[in-house]
Design a protein around this motif. Structure first.
Motif, PDB file in Angstrom:
ATOM      1  N   VAL A  95     -11.767  -0.956  10.265  1.00  0.00           N
ATOM      2  CA  VAL A  95     -10.662  -1.756   9.731  1.00  0.00           C
ATOM      3  C   VAL A  95      -9.313  -1.126  10.041  1.00  0.00           C
ATOM      4  O   VAL A  95      -9.107   0.074   9.821  1.00  0.00           O
ATOM      5  CB  VAL A  95     -10.815  -1.963   8.207  1.00  0.00           C
ATOM      6  CG1 VAL A  95      -9.603  -2.686   7.634  1.00  0.00           C
ATOM      7  CG2 VAL A  95     -12.087  -2.752   7.893  1.00  0.00           C
ATOM      8  N   ILE A  96      -8.416  -1.963  10.524  1.00  0.00           N
ATOM      9  CA  ILE A  96      -7.033  -1.526  10.722  1.00  0.00           C
ATOM     10  C   ILE A  96      -6.195  -2.110   9.588  1.00  0.00           C
ATOM     11  O   ILE A  96      -6.171  -3.330   9.376  1.00  0.00           O
ATOM     12  CB  ILE A  96      -6.508  -1.962  12.093  1.00  0.00           C
ATOM     13  CG1 ILE A  96      -7.254  -1.159  13.166  1.00  0.00           C
ATOM     14  CG2 ILE A  96      -5.005  -1.733  12.213  1.00  0.00           C
ATOM     15  CD1 ILE A  96      -7.352  -1.849  14.463  1.00  0.00           C
ATOM     16  N   ILE A  97      -5.554  -1.199   8.886  1.00  0.00           N
ATOM     17  CA  ILE A  97      -4.704  -1.572   7.757  1.00  0.00           C
ATOM     18  C   ILE A  97      -3.287  -1.701   8.293  1.00  0.00           C
ATOM     19  O   ILE A  97      -2.698  -0.714   8.749  1.00  0.00           O
ATOM     20  CB  ILE A  97      -4.789  -0.477   6.676  1.00  0.00           C
ATOM     21  CG1 ILE A  97      -6.196  -0.496   6.046  1.00  0.00           C
ATOM     22  CG2 ILE A  97      -3.703  -0.605   5.634  1.00  0.00           C
ATOM     23  CD1 ILE A  97      -6.542   0.782   5.338  1.00  0.00           C
ATOM     24  N   ALA A  98      -2.748  -2.906   8.265  1.00  0.00           N
ATOM     25  CA  ALA A  98      -1.386  -3.132   8.775  1.00  0.00           C
ATOM     26  C   ALA A  98      -0.500  -3.497   7.591  1.00  0.00           C
ATOM     27  O   ALA A  98      -0.757  -4.485   6.903  1.00  0.00           O
ATOM     28  CB  ALA A  98      -1.407  -4.269   9.797  1.00  0.00           C
ATOM     29  N   ASP A  99       0.501  -2.671   7.350  1.00  0.00           N
ATOM     30  CA  ASP A  99       1.321  -2.917   6.154  1.00  0.00           C
ATOM     31  C   ASP A  99       2.727  -2.380   6.369  1.00  0.00           C
ATOM     32  O   ASP A  99       2.937  -1.439   7.131  1.00  0.00           O
ATOM     33  CB  ASP A  99       0.683  -2.243   4.936  1.00  0.00           C
ATOM     34  CG  ASP A  99       1.084  -2.902   3.621  1.00  0.00           C
ATOM     35  OD1 ASP A  99       0.225  -3.541   2.978  1.00  0.00           O
ATOM     36  OD2 ASP A  99       2.272  -2.774   3.229  1.00  0.00           O
ATOM     37  N   VAL A 100       3.666  -2.981   5.662  1.00  0.00           N
ATOM     38  CA  VAL A 100       5.061  -2.550   5.744  1.00  0.00           C
ATOM     39  C   VAL A 100       5.277  -1.267   4.929  1.00  0.00           C
ATOM     40  O   VAL A 100       6.219  -0.518   5.189  1.00  0.00           O
ATOM     41  CB  VAL A 100       5.984  -3.717   5.300  1.00  0.00           C
ATOM     42  CG1 VAL A 100       5.970  -3.909   3.790  1.00  0.00           C
ATOM     43  CG2 VAL A 100       7.381  -3.563   5.833  1.00  0.00           C
ATOM     44  N   GLN A 101       4.399  -0.995   3.963  1.00  0.00           N
ATOM     45  CA  GLN A 101       4.490   0.235   3.157  1.00  0.00           C
ATOM     46  C   GLN A 101       3.768   1.358   3.891  1.00  0.00           C
ATOM     47  O   GLN A 101       2.537   1.460   3.801  1.00  0.00           O
ATOM     48  CB  GLN A 101       3.827   0.028   1.798  1.00  0.00           C
ATOM     49  CG  GLN A 101       4.536  -0.945   0.874  1.00  0.00           C
ATOM     50  CD  GLN A 101       3.960  -0.888  -0.530  1.00  0.00           C
ATOM     51  OE1 GLN A 101       4.185   0.074  -1.264  1.00  0.00           O
ATOM     52  NE2 GLN A 101       3.226  -1.925  -0.905  1.00  0.00           N
ATOM     53  N   GLN A 102       4.544   2.198   4.563  1.00  0.00           N
ATOM     54  CA  GLN A 102       3.936   3.199   5.450  1.00  0.00           C
ATOM     55  C   GLN A 102       3.186   4.290   4.694  1.00  0.00           C
ATOM     56  O   GLN A 102       2.045   4.602   5.022  1.00  0.00           O
ATOM     57  CB  GLN A 102       5.013   3.840   6.317  1.00  0.00           C
ATOM     58  CG  GLN A 102       5.642   2.833   7.263  1.00  0.00           C
ATOM     59  CD  GLN A 102       6.195   3.507   8.520  1.00  0.00           C
ATOM     60  OE1 GLN A 102       5.743   4.559   8.927  1.00  0.00           O
ATOM     61  NE2 GLN A 102       7.171   2.873   9.131  1.00  0.00           N
ATOM     62  N   GLU A 103       3.867   4.868   3.675  1.00  0.00           N
ATOM     63  CA  GLU A 103       3.233   5.988   2.963  1.00  0.00           C
ATOM     64  C   GLU A 103       1.946   5.549   2.283  1.00  0.00           C
ATOM     65  O   GLU A 103       0.887   6.166   2.422  1.00  0.00           O
ATOM     66  CB  GLU A 103       4.220   6.535   1.926  1.00  0.00           C
ATOM     67  CG  GLU A 103       4.149   8.033   1.760  1.00  0.00           C
ATOM     68  CD  GLU A 103       5.295   8.510   0.902  1.00  0.00           C
ATOM     69  OE1 GLU A 103       4.988   8.961  -0.211  1.00  0.00           O
ATOM     70  OE2 GLU A 103       6.471   8.426   1.311  1.00  0.00           O
ATOM     71  N   LEU A 104       2.045   4.430   1.555  1.00  0.00           N
ATOM     72  CA  LEU A 104       0.878   3.912   0.828  1.00  0.00           C
ATOM     73  C   LEU A 104      -0.228   3.494   1.805  1.00  0.00           C
ATOM     74  O   LEU A 104      -1.415   3.742   1.560  1.00  0.00           O
ATOM     75  CB  LEU A 104       1.292   2.725  -0.055  1.00  0.00           C
ATOM     76  CG  LEU A 104       0.243   2.206  -1.031  1.00  0.00           C
ATOM     77  CD1 LEU A 104      -0.136   3.283  -2.049  1.00  0.00           C
ATOM     78  CD2 LEU A 104       0.740   0.960  -1.757  1.00  0.00           C
ATOM     79  N   GLY A 105       0.172   2.892   2.910  1.00  0.00           N
ATOM     80  CA  GLY A 105      -0.801   2.459   3.913  1.00  0.00           C
ATOM     81  C   GLY A 105      -1.569   3.640   4.484  1.00  0.00           C
ATOM     82  O   GLY A 105      -2.789   3.583   4.657  1.00  0.00           O
ATOM     83  N   GLN A 106      -0.827   4.726   4.763  1.00  0.00           N
ATOM     84  CA  GLN A 106      -1.482   5.936   5.294  1.00  0.00           C
ATOM     85  C   GLN A 106      -2.432   6.540   4.262  1.00  0.00           C
ATOM     86  O   GLN A 106      -3.537   6.950   4.584  1.00  0.00           O
ATOM     87  CB  GLN A 106      -0.426   6.963   5.708  1.00  0.00           C
ATOM     88  CG  GLN A 106      -0.037   6.799   7.172  1.00  0.00           C
ATOM     89  CD  GLN A 106       1.368   7.308   7.474  1.00  0.00           C
ATOM     90  OE1 GLN A 106       2.078   7.780   6.592  1.00  0.00           O
ATOM     91  NE2 GLN A 106       1.772   7.195   8.718  1.00  0.00           N
ATOM     92  N   GLU A 107      -1.975   6.553   3.010  1.00  0.00           N
ATOM     93  CA  GLU A 107      -2.835   7.080   1.925  1.00  0.00           C
ATOM     94  C   GLU A 107      -4.107   6.250   1.806  1.00  0.00           C
ATOM     95  O   GLU A 107      -5.197   6.782   1.649  1.00  0.00           O
ATOM     96  CB  GLU A 107      -2.091   6.965   0.576  1.00  0.00           C
ATOM     97  CG  GLU A 107      -1.270   8.162   0.208  1.00  0.00           C
ATOM     98  CD  GLU A 107      -0.467   7.875  -1.063  1.00  0.00           C
ATOM     99  OE1 GLU A 107      -0.970   7.167  -1.965  1.00  0.00           O
ATOM    100  OE2 GLU A 107       0.679   8.339  -1.127  1.00  0.00           O
ATOM    101  N   THR A 108      -3.941   4.939   1.879  1.00  0.00           N
ATOM    102  CA  THR A 108      -5.094   4.042   1.749  1.00  0.00           C
ATOM    103  C   THR A 108      -6.088   4.290   2.883  1.00  0.00           C
ATOM    104  O   THR A 108      -7.287   4.403   2.647  1.00  0.00           O
ATOM    105  CB  THR A 108      -4.627   2.567   1.748  1.00  0.00           C
ATOM    106  OG1 THR A 108      -3.762   2.380   0.635  1.00  0.00           O
ATOM    107  CG2 THR A 108      -5.798   1.596   1.640  1.00  0.00           C
ATOM    108  N   ALA A 109      -5.572   4.397   4.098  1.00  0.00           N
ATOM    109  CA  ALA A 109      -6.453   4.627   5.251  1.00  0.00           C
ATOM    110  C   ALA A 109      -7.204   5.946   5.082  1.00  0.00           C
ATOM    111  O   ALA A 109      -8.409   6.021   5.345  1.00  0.00           O
ATOM    112  CB  ALA A 109      -5.644   4.619   6.538  1.00  0.00           C
TER     113      ALA A 109
END
Ligand code: NAD
Length: 297
Positions: free
Chosen positions: A60-74
């Motif tokens: 899964v590729i997580i594409a989001d405008v929230q960079q920090e949270l997106g990286q944490e989620t990944a």
């Protein structure tokens, strides 16, 4: 309506457990070997769906405008999750996210256009703020069209793929939210119907999901502004009491389960569909008949 079971679940929400518990341990293989791109997956419904997809064998590729949270989620979701910064209002970001999937995994099987925002907007049409309207349509509608366009670009040559979008019950029935959000979400249902007519010729299915209210940040942030001073448990209780189905309330996992069904071969002949996940809320309105001794002439 908020019984003990609900209160214990509310506590889970507050502890952040709702996005991990209940589905992270349930694994399967419905998406073995598939690659999915999910917009707005740093949080809420998108994150729950990313988790569900990974637990069913997908990358899964997580594409989001929230960079920090997106990286944490990944990071939290492990090696089968990757993050790419993406603002769905920028076509180049959406195009890059799709190309990232191809360069990393050589294919894109599932595109879930889920990113969206809510908004505060006056109740009456005569007070409509068209700048707010443009902003919401830009993310909730134009962003979805960009996602479909670029996913189709890589799916059409392979003659297969499943595209999903998040609509809402506010797009199914009038009066459940202010006009701007409601209009943006009813557009998704129209988009899916229109695109299904073309994509079916290429073996690509496209469907949307219309969730009931769920206390994700999109909803709780708005309500926190409305009920100034109310704590998060109160806000979550307000949302969870809105439903009509006794003994349950709508959670991100319910949408993730619907997305898994639509993305997988279980739904191999389902296209152009709006899967409403609302406990029956939009299909009935109860008539409160007065008691025989209370009937007025
Ligand atoms: P959420 O706030 O938890 O998640 C929304 C995500 O979208 C966030 O991670 C946010 O950063 C991302 N996002 C916002 N603008 C973006 C942009 N321009 N580009 C890329 N990403 C962007 O809320 P959620 O409830 O999980 O919302 C997901 C979808 O579900 C939305 O489309 C929302 O309208 C829809 N929806 C939510 C509910 C509900 O009650 N929570 C009900 C019906 C539909």
């Amino acid at each position: 309506r908020v019984g003990l079971r609900k209160h214990s679940s509310i506590s889970r929400v507050l502890l952040g457990g709702i996005f991990n518990k209940g589905f992270s341990t349930q694994t399967g293989s419905k998406l073995e070997g598939k690659v999915a791109l999910i917009t707005g997956a740093a949080s809420g419904i998108g994150k729950a769906t990313a988790t569900k997809f990974i637990n069913n064998g997908a990358k899964v590729i997580i594409a989001d405008v929230q960079q920090e949270l997106g990286q944490e989620t990944a990071k939290e979701l492990g090696p089968n999750a990757a993050f790419i910064a993406c603002d769905v209002t920028k076509e180049s970001d959406v195009s890059n996210a799709v190309d990232f999937a191809i360069s990393k995994y050589n294919q894109l099987d599932i595109m879930y256009n889920n990113a969206g925002i809510a908004c505060q907007s006056p109740a009456s049409i005569v007070d409509l703020d068209l700048a707010v309207f443009d902003k919401v349509m830009n993310i909730n509608v134009r962003g979805v069209m960009a996602g479909i366009k670029h996913a189709s670009r890589v799916m059409i040559p392979r003659r297969r793929g499943s595209i999903l979008c998040t609509a809402s019950i506010t797009g199914v029935m009038g009066g459940l939210s202010q006009h701007t959000y409601s209009v943006s979400k009813s557009s998704i249902v129209g988009i899916v119907r229109s695109l299904a007519s073309e994509l079916c010729h290429h073996g690509i299915r496209i469907n949307c999901i219309s969730p009931f209210a769920i206390p994700t940040p999109l909803v709780t942030d708005e309500l926190t502004r409305l009920y100034q001073g109310a704590d998060s448990e109160t806000i979550i209780g307000v949302v969870n009491r809105l439903g009509t189905l006794e003994g349950a309330y709508c959670e991100p996992i319910d949408i993730a389960n619907a997305a898994l069904y639509l993305a997988s071969d279980d739904a191999k002949y389902v296209s152009g569909h709006n899967l409403v996940v609302d406990g029956g809320f939009t299909v009935f309105k109860s008539l409160a008949l007065p008691a025989p001794d209370k009937v007025e002439k």
